[in-house]
Design a protein around this motif. Structure first.
Motif, mmCIF file in Angstrom:
data_model
loop_
_atom_site.group_PDB
_atom_site.id
_atom_site.type_symbol
_atom_site.label_atom_id
_atom_site.label_comp_id
_atom_site.label_asym_id
_atom_site.label_seq_id
_atom_site.Cartn_x
_atom_site.Cartn_y
_atom_site.Cartn_z
ATOM 1 N N LEU A 115 -23.186 -74.287 -34.704
ATOM 2 C CA LEU A 115 -22.376 -73.103 -34.981
ATOM 3 C C LEU A 115 -21.308 -72.927 -33.904
ATOM 4 C CD1 LEU A 115 -21.768 -70.461 -36.506
ATOM 5 C CD2 LEU A 115 -23.555 -69.362 -35.143
ATOM 6 N N THR A 144 -11.469 -62.920 -35.292
ATOM 7 C CA THR A 144 -12.539 -62.782 -36.292
ATOM 8 C C THR A 144 -12.017 -62.291 -37.639
ATOM 9 O OG1 THR A 144 -14.244 -62.437 -34.601
ATOM 10 C CG2 THR A 144 -14.721 -61.656 -36.832
ATOM 11 N N GLU A 181 -11.815 -64.556 -41.105
ATOM 12 C CA GLU A 181 -12.534 -64.058 -42.283
ATOM 13 C C GLU A 181 -11.576 -63.909 -43.466
ATOM 14 O OE1 GLU A 181 -16.139 -61.510 -40.133
ATOM 15 O OE2 GLU A 181 -14.357 -60.488 -40.907
ATOM 16 N N GLY A 239 -10.988 -67.039 -45.258
ATOM 17 C CA GLY A 239 -12.098 -67.590 -46.010
ATOM 18 C C GLY A 239 -13.155 -68.300 -45.193
ATOM 19 N N GLN A 240 -13.097 -68.205 -43.860
ATOM 20 C CA GLN A 240 -14.118 -68.845 -43.037
ATOM 21 C C GLN A 240 -15.415 -68.030 -43.078
ATOM 22 O OE1 GLN A 240 -13.677 -71.843 -41.554
ATOM 23 N NE2 GLN A 240 -11.619 -71.874 -42.463
ATOM 24 N N ALA A 241 -16.528 -68.705 -42.843
ATOM 25 C CA ALA A 241 -17.836 -68.033 -42.860
ATOM 26 C C ALA A 241 -17.883 -66.946 -41.790
ATOM 27 C CB ALA A 241 -18.943 -69.060 -42.627
ATOM 28 N N ASP A 242 -18.601 -65.855 -42.099
ATOM 29 C CA ASP A 242 -18.654 -64.710 -41.190
ATOM 30 C C ASP A 242 -19.241 -65.089 -39.826
ATOM 31 O OD1 ASP A 242 -17.557 -63.190 -43.159
ATOM 32 O OD2 ASP A 242 -19.426 -62.194 -43.748
ATOM 33 N N ASN A 243 -20.326 -65.891 -39.837
ATOM 34 C CA ASN A 243 -20.963 -66.228 -38.556
ATOM 35 C C ASN A 243 -20.058 -67.102 -37.687
ATOM 36 O OD1 ASN A 243 -21.196 -68.383 -40.318
ATOM 37 N ND2 ASN A 243 -23.234 -68.993 -39.623
ATOM 38 N N ILE A 244 -19.343 -68.038 -38.314
ATOM 39 C CA ILE A 244 -18.406 -68.880 -37.548
ATOM 40 C C ILE A 244 -17.245 -68.035 -37.023
ATOM 41 C CG2 ILE A 244 -16.764 -70.802 -37.694
ATOM 42 C CD1 ILE A 244 -18.582 -72.147 -39.677
ATOM 43 N N SER A 245 -16.730 -67.142 -37.864
ATOM 44 C CA SER A 245 -15.611 -66.280 -37.458
ATOM 45 C C SER A 245 -16.001 -65.385 -36.293
ATOM 46 C CB SER A 245 -15.140 -65.427 -38.637
ATOM 47 O OG SER A 245 -14.681 -66.240 -39.695
ATOM 48 N N GLU A 246 -17.253 -64.889 -36.323
ATOM 49 C CA GLU A 246 -17.719 -64.002 -35.252
ATOM 50 C C GLU A 246 -17.758 -64.731 -33.913
ATOM 51 O OE1 GLU A 246 -18.641 -60.274 -34.020
ATOM 52 O OE2 GLU A 246 -18.365 -60.827 -36.125
#
Length: 494
Positions: A74, A143, A147, A150-157
Motif C-alpha cells: 500500500l 487525497t 480520489e 478514481g484512485q482507491a481511498d486507502n491509496i489516496s489517503e
C-alpha cells in the motif's frame, strides 16, 4: 565581433586543460582533428558531472522506493503515485523554469558579463520560489485530488500523507536546479557531482538506519529523502557564497528585483517546453493502464521505461552541455564556434546511442530477468525491446537539440513544436494503433515514438536553417540590455 573580425591568439595549454587556438588572417591554424579534441574536452568538462549528478538524483528516488517497498505494498503504491504524478509534474515545471537560467547565464558568461550571473541566479530564485508556492496546494490536497481521479481511498489517503513530506523537496528543487545551471555555465559543476555522490551514500545509510534499524517506517525514509535532496544544495550554496565563484558572485543585490518580468516570460516558456516532454511518457503509462492484460503490460512497460529513464540521465547531461556550449559561444560572439560545438556534441551523443541501441536490441528477453522472474512479463519485454532500442537511439539526439534551443533562447518556439509533435501527432497516432488497430501497448509506444521522431526532425531542420550570425546579435542585445541596466543602477552618477 562578427565573422569578419580576425583574431590572433597564442596556442597554449592552461592549467585547467583548456586550449586556445591561433587564427591568422581568419584561417584556423589547428587541424580539424585537434579542434574536435579540444571541443570534446570542453564538452566532457560539463557533461561528465552533469550526467553523474542526474544519475545520483534519479538513484535517490530508486533507493527511497526500494525501502518503501519493503514496508508494504500500500505504501509503495502511494509513494509511486505521488512521485510518478505529482513530483514529476512539479519537477518538470521547476526544471523547465530554471532552464531559463541556462540561456541567461550561459550567454552572459560568454560575453564576459560575469557580474550578471549572480544577478540572474538571484532573479531565478525569486521567480521559482513564487512558482513553487502555486504548486503547494496540489500537495496539500492530494487525497481529494486522487480520489476525484478514481484512485482507491486507502491509496489516496496514504498518498496525501506522503505528499506533505514532499513539499520541502519542491523547495530543494529550486535551489538545486538554479545552482547547477549557474555553475554549469562556468564549467564549475564538478562540485555538484562531488556533493551528489556523498549525498546518495548518506541516503542509503539513513534509509537503513531510520526505516530498518529504528523502525520509523515511511517517515524515516521520507526524512532521509529530504536530507538527501538538501545536502547537495548546502554544498553548492557554500561553494558559491564562500568564494568558489569570485568573478560571478559579488553578493546579494537589489538588482535581482529588476527585469523580473522578462525572466518570468522566459521561465514560463522553458517550463512549458520541458513539461510537455516530461509528461509524454507518463501519458504512455496512463494509456497502457486501460488495455487488455493491463497488469502485465504495465509491468513490462515500467521495466522498459525504467531503463529509458536511466539512459535519459546521460542524454540530459548532453542537453546541459549543448546549452552551455551554445550559449557561451553565442554570448562570446562566435557563430562558427556555436555550430561546431553542436556538430561535435550531437556526434558524440549519437555514437553512444548507437552502441546502446545495438546492446538493447540484442539483449531482449535476457534484459527482463534482471527485473522480474515472471515469464509473461519477460515475454512482453522481449516484444518491446526493439521499441526500447529505438527510444534510446532517438534520445541520443533529441535532448541535445533541446539543449541547443535552451542555449539559443528558443524556448517559446520549441514549446509549440513539442505541443504539435507530441500531443497533436504522437498521442493520437498511438491511440489509433493501440485500440482500433488492436496493436495494444506496442501500438501506443509506436505512436509516441513517431511523435518524438517528428519532433527530432523539426528541431534538426530548425537548427540547420537558423541564421547563427543573427542569433549572435540577439544574444548580444539580450546581454547588453541587462548588463546596461546593471551598470546604470550600480553607477547612478554616470
Amino acid at each position: 565581433m562578427g565573422e569578419d573580425i580576425k583574431r590572433s591568439l597564442l596556442v597554449k595549454e592552461t592549467s585547467a586543460g583548456e586550449e586556445e587556438t591561433r587564427v591568422i588572417d581568419g584561417e584556423e591554424e589547428l587541424s580539424l582533428k585537434r579542434r574536435v579534441w579540444i571541443e570534446i574536452k570542453k564538452m566532457w568538462l560539463v557533461a561528465g558531472p552533469a550526467i553523474f549528478t542526474r544519475v545520483a538524483s534519479f538513484g535517490t528516488n530508486v533507493v527511497s522506493q526500494a525501502f518503501i517497498g519493503h514496508i508494504g505494498s500500500l505504501e509503495l503504491a502511494a509513494f509511486s503515485l505521488v512521485f510518478t504524478v505529482l513530483v514529476r509534474f512539479g519537477n518538470g515545471i521547476l526544471l523547465g523554469m530554471a532552464s531559463a537560467l541556462e540561456t541567461l547565464c550561459g550567454q552572459s558568461y560568454g560575453a564576459k558579463q560575469y557580474n550578471m550571473l549572480g544577478i540572474h541566479l538571484q532573479r531565478s530564485w525569486i521567480v521559482l520560489c513564487v512558482g513553487t508556492l502555486f504548486l503547494i496546494p496540489l500537495f496539500v490536497f492530494t487525497t481529494p485530488i486522487f480520489e476525484a481521479l478514481g484512485q482507491a481511498d486507502n491509496i489516496s489517503e496514504v498518498a496525501g500523507y506522503i505528499s506533505l513530506w514532499v513539499i520541502p523537496v519542491l523547495f530543494a528543487f529550486v535551489v538545486s536546479f538554479t545552482c547547477q545551471m549557474y555553475l554549469q555555465a562556468q564549467s564549475k559543476n564538478m562540485i555538484v557531482a562531488y556533493v551528489s555522490a556523498v549525498s546518495i551514500g548518506i541516503h542509503i545509510f539513513l534509509c537503513w538506519l531510520l526505516s530498518v534499524k529504528f523502525k520509523y517506517g515511511v517517515p524515516g525514509v521520507l526524512v532521509s529523502t529530504i536530507i538527501s535532496y538538501w545536502l547537495p544544495n548546502v554544498g553548492q550554496l557554500l561553494f558559491i557564497l564562500c568564494g568558489g565563484c569570485p568573478e560571478t558572485w559579488t553578493g546579494f543585490s537589489m538588482l535581482a528585483f529588476t527585469d523580473l518580468w522578462d525572466v518570468v516570460k522566459l521561465s514560463l516558456s522553458s517550463g512549458v517546453m520541458l513539461c510537455l516532454e516530461l509528461w509524454y511518457n507518463t501519458i504512455l503509462v496512463l494509456l497502457t493502464g486501460n488495455m487488455e492484460n493491463a497488469e502485465v503490460s504495465i509491468d513490462a512497460l515500467s521495466i522498459c521505461l525504467n531503463i529509458v529513464g536511466w539512459e535519459m540521465m546521460i542524454s540530459l547531461g548532453f542537453l546541459a552541455t549543448a546549452s552551455v556550449r551554445v550559449s557561451n559561444e553565442l554570448g562570446g560572439g562566435s557563430s562558427k564556434a556555436a555550430k561546431f560545438a553542436i556538430v561535435v556534441i550531437v556526434s558524440v551523443s549519437l555514437s553512444i546511442g548507437l552502441v546502446l541501441f545495438v546492446l538493447f536490441l540484442f539483449l531482449r528477453k535476457k534484459l527482463a530477468y534482471v527485473f522480474t522472474n515472471d515469464e509473461a512479463v519477460a515475454d512482453m519485454v522481449a516484444e518491446l525491446s526493439p521499441l526500447l532500442a529505438f527510444s534510446i537511439l532517438l534520445n541520443s539526439v533529441q535532448p541535445v537539440l533541446s539543449g541547443v534551443a535552451l542555449g539559443a533562447g528558443w524556448q517559446k518556439y520549441v514549446a509549440y513544436v513539442n505541443l504539435g509533435c507530441y500531443y497533436v501527432i504522437g498521442i493520437p497516432v498511438g491511440v489509433v494503433l493501440g485500440w482500433p488497430l488492436k496493436m495494444q501497448v506496442k501500438g501506443v509506444w509506436i505512436g509516441m515514438l513517431f511523435g518524438t521522431f517528428v519532433q527530432t526532425i523539426v528541431l534538426m531542420i530548425l537548427t540547420y536553417k537558423t541564421d547563427w550570425d543573427k542569433q549572435v546579435d540577439i544574444a548580444r542585445n539580450r546581454v547588453s540590455r541587462w548588463g546596461r541596466t546593471n551598470n546604470e543602477e550600480s553607477n547612478p552618477d554616470t
